[in-house]
Structure formats: structure tokens, C-alpha cells
Design an enzyme around this catalytic site. Structure first.
Site, PDB file in Angstrom:
ATOM      1  CB  CYS A 143      -0.984  -0.010   1.171  1.00  0.00           C
ATOM      2  SG  CYS A 143      -2.361   1.157   0.967  1.00  0.00           S
ATOM      3  CG  ASP A 212      -5.725   2.119   7.538  1.00  0.00           C
ATOM      4  OD1 ASP A 212      -4.983   1.351   6.917  1.00  0.00           O
ATOM      5  OD2 ASP A 212      -6.111   3.216   7.082  1.00  0.00           O
TER       6      ASP A 212
HETATM    7  C1  RUB Z   1      -4.143   3.221   3.304  1.00  0.00           C
HETATM    8  C2  RUB Z   1      -3.412   2.238   4.150  1.00  0.00           C
HETATM    9  C3  RUB Z   1      -2.133   2.727   4.779  1.00  0.00           C
HETATM   10  C4  RUB Z   1      -2.451   3.240   6.191  1.00  0.00           C
HETATM   11  C5  RUB Z   1      -1.254   3.952   6.799  1.00  0.00           C
HETATM   12  O1  RUB Z   1      -5.427   2.733   2.919  1.00  0.00           O
HETATM   13  O2  RUB Z   1      -3.840   1.139   4.417  1.00  0.00           O
HETATM   14  O3  RUB Z   1      -1.223   1.679   4.897  1.00  0.00           O
HETATM   15  O4  RUB Z   1      -3.528   4.138   6.135  1.00  0.00           O
HETATM   16  O5  RUB Z   1      -0.976   5.128   6.069  1.00  0.00           O
HETATM   17  P1  RUB Z   1      -6.375   3.649   2.001  1.00  0.00           P
HETATM   18  P2  RUB Z   1      -0.241   6.367   6.781  1.00  0.00           P
HETATM   19  O6  RUB Z   1      -5.613   3.936   0.741  1.00  0.00           O
HETATM   20  O7  RUB Z   1      -7.585   2.774   1.757  1.00  0.00           O
HETATM   21  O8  RUB Z   1      -6.724   4.892   2.787  1.00  0.00           O
HETATM   22  O9  RUB Z   1       1.039   5.832   7.330  1.00  0.00           O
HETATM   23  O10 RUB Z   1      -0.034   7.372   5.678  1.00  0.00           O
HETATM   24  O11 RUB Z   1      -1.146   6.859   7.866  1.00  0.00           O
END
Ligand code: RUB
Length: 330
Positions: A143, A212
Site C-alpha cells: 500500500c 489504519d
Molecule cells: C491506506 C493504508 C495505509 C495506512 C497507513 O489505505 O492502508 O497503509 O492508512 O498510512 P487507504 P499512513 O488507501 O484505503 O486509505 O502511514 O499514511 O497513515
């Protein structure tokens, strides 16, 4: 202006006028134009700050109602990232005063403070995560996580040479965003489809993923596919590290609540034409999954690195068993 009918403090109905930025932000979060747990929280804080600064109501009760209505609108956008309710709680809990001007000042200050803390936390977390990385290491990502990128950026700032194997991350291919960000840090990138991750794990020194939400037992809720990556990485003895600011800790899980997994539209998985061609099928599109703590080696936060089983201590220290939802109060 957006007009919402909301419960008033006297029990009656009032009309709360929301600043257009609140609706724009909510739509951007729901459509994933704004996405990723940290970015969602930052955008929500900015929207609350704008609402507070530009509120045109005349009584303290109306101001409180309006801010709660704004928070509710933001809250309903995406269910899994706990950074969103943690942000709303942080700001609304600090909304204090007897007059509109006092309420405006305390609320706007709280929102600005939340945003500033978010940024500092990410930098501090990056410095901790970078301590794990050695010259010549290869990381695998899943991701797009700004917390993960902060670790890599901090390592690059120290002159550490890294390379990355980036998982595409179906269905929305957030791996492409990660690949671009890594190239900007001058990290050589190999992009692979999700199913190829296992094949390349033997070339990898660290699996680095974001989160998340993190539950009290240390389970990590992150983009769908994280769990299978972690299970395979554990089988190959590749350390799996989760980079997550403490705003990702979910205090509601201390009292037995579970994290809601978001299901997104089936059209993200398959087009109408492809579907018609196949015939009658069921399509499921869960956006996140749960990785049990036994598959996680460390959770890196701005407060240091924790084995997943001990994250509960930090959660209690920072949040207590706080599950209040002040945006619902009347
Ligand atoms: C984004 C996702 C990221 C976390 C952490 O999912 O799973 O790994 O949110 O991101 P989506 P961060 O694209 O569905 O929002 O470290 O930037 O908080």
C-alpha cells in the site's frame, strides 16, 4: 453553505450551517482523493479548524452543535482508520468556553495543535524506524503509508542506501504512489504484483507496512493483503515492522469493541463489462484486514519501538479507556 438539521442543546432542532470546506473534505475522504490514515486525520483537523474560524453563529450552544455536526459529517466517511475519531475527539474535547469567541479560539487552537503533533510524531517515528535500517538493505512495502516513508526518508537523510520491492496493492494500486515517493528519495524500486511478493521475500531484509488502526492486543489493521504478506514473511523469517504513530491506536478496543472493516464498491475489483462477460458472480471488496500480533515483530511509533503485545501499555497511558464520542452529544 451546507445546511444540516441537528439535535440542539436544549433538545430542540437547530439548523447548523457548515462551512463548505467540511463537505469538500468529507467528500474527498470518502472518494479516497484524500486517503491514508495520517492524511485523513490531518485533513479532518484542518476542516474543523476552518469551521471554527469561520463560524457565523451567535450563541455558544449553536457553535457547539455546529462543530459536532461537522465532526459527524467527517466521521461517517471511512470507518476503519481510527486516526479520524481520535482527531475528532482530540479537538472536541478541547472545545471550551462560554462565548462563541472563547469556543472559536479553543477549538481552532486544538485543531492546529493536533495537526502540528501529527507532523512532529511522523518525524519522530521516522527517526526510530530508520534505526532498524542498514546500508544495502532491501525493504518490501504494501500500500502507501506516509509513516513508512518517513522511516525510509530518515534513513536516506543519514546516507543509508536502500532498495525497495513495492507491492502493487490491488485493487487501487496505492503501490504506485509508494513507488513514485521512493523514486523521489532516490531509492531503486522493483514493482511486483501482489501475488509475487512471496517469490521475492528471500531478497528482503524488512517488510515495512503502515496501519489504519492498532487494537489493544497488538493486532494490526491495514490494507487488505497485509496479513498474507506477514504470514509469508514470518514463514521466511523476514522481520515485519509496522510504522504507526500513536494516533493509530484504537482505545475503544481496550473495552472489547472491534474495528469495523470497510467494504468498498465492487467496481474497484471488476468492470461492468468484465462482469457481464463472466456471468452471475459475487464480488467482495474488503479494504482492510487484521494481522494478528504473532506475525508482527515490532510496532514503531514516535514513542519508540514496541513488541505488538506490549502496545496496550502505551495505549492505556495515552488514552485510558476513552471511547467517548463527543460528536454525538447533544
Ligand atoms: C491506506 C493504508 C495505509 C495506512 C497507513 O489505505 O492502508 O497503509 O492508512 O498510512 P487507504 P499512513 O488507501 O484505503 O486509505 O502511514 O499514511 O497513515
Amino acid at each position: 453553505m451546507v445546511f444540516l438539521h441537528t439535535g440542539g442543546e436544549g433538545g430542540g432542532m437547530t439548523t447548523a450551517t457548515l462551512h463548505p470546506d467540511v463537505e469538500t473534505t468529507a467528500e474527498a475522504i470518502a472518494s479516497m482523493e484524500v486517503r491514508g490514515a495520517a492524511t485523513i486525520a490531518g485533513a479532518a483537523a484542518d476542516a474543523l479548524q476552518t469551521q471554527a474560524e469561520h463560524s457565523e453563529v451567535s450563541t455558544a450552544a449553536e457553535f457547539r452543535n455546529q462543530l459536532r455536526a461537522a465532526a459527524r459529517r467527517l466521521h461517517e466517511t471511512r470507518p476503519t482508520a481510527v486516526s479520524l475519531p481520535n482527531c475528532l475527539r482530540y479537538v472536541l474535547d478541547r472545545m471550551e468556553g462560554d462565548s462563541v469567541e472563547e469556543l472559536r479560539a479553543t477549538t481552532a487552537a486544538a485543531a492546529a495543535e493536533f495537526s502540528a503533533r501529527l507532523e512532529t510524531a511522523q518525524d519522530d517515528l521516522g527517526a526510530v524506524g530508520a534505526n532498524r535500517l542498514r546500508d544495502g538493505d532491501t525493504v518490501m512495502t504494501h500500500c502507501h503509508s506516509t509513516d513508512v516513508l518517513s522511516c525510509i526518508e530518515a534513513a536516506r537523510d543519514r546516507g543509508i542506501e536502500l532498495s525497495a520491492i513495492v507491492k502493487e496493492t490491488r485493487p487501487r494500486k496505492q503501490g504506485h504512489i509508494t513507488a513514485k515517493a521512493l523514486r523521489e528519495l532516490d531509492v531503486p524500486v522493483t514493482l511486483v504484483v501482489d501475488g509475487a511478493a512471496g517469490r521475492y521475500l528471500k531478497e528482503v531484509d524488512h517488510v515495512l507496512v503502515g496501519a489504519d488502526s492498532i487494537a489493544a492486543d497488538g493486532a494490526v489493521i491495514n490494507k487488505i493483503g497485509t496479513r498474507s504478506l506477514a504470514v509469508t514473511a514470518r514463514e521466511r523469517d523476514t522481520p515485519i515492522v509496522v510504522a504507526a504513530q500513536t494516533v493509530k491506536l484504537d482505545p475503544a478496543t481496550l473495552s472489547g469493541h472491534t474495528v469495523e472493516i470497510e467494504y468498498r464498491d465492487e467496481s474497484e475489483v471488476i468492470s461492468e463489462r468484465e462482469r457481464d462477460d463472466i456471468g452471475e458472480i459475487t464480488v467482495r471488496n474488503p479494504a482492510f484486514d487484521v494481522t494478528p500480533p504473532r506475525y508482527v515483530d515490532a510496532i514503531v511509533t514516535e514513542r519508540g519501538q514496541f513488541p505488538p503485545e506490549s502496545i496496550v501499555t502505551l495505549m492505556r497511558e495515552l488514552f485510558g479507556e476513552q471511547t467517548a464520542t463527543p460528536w454525538e452529544n447533544e
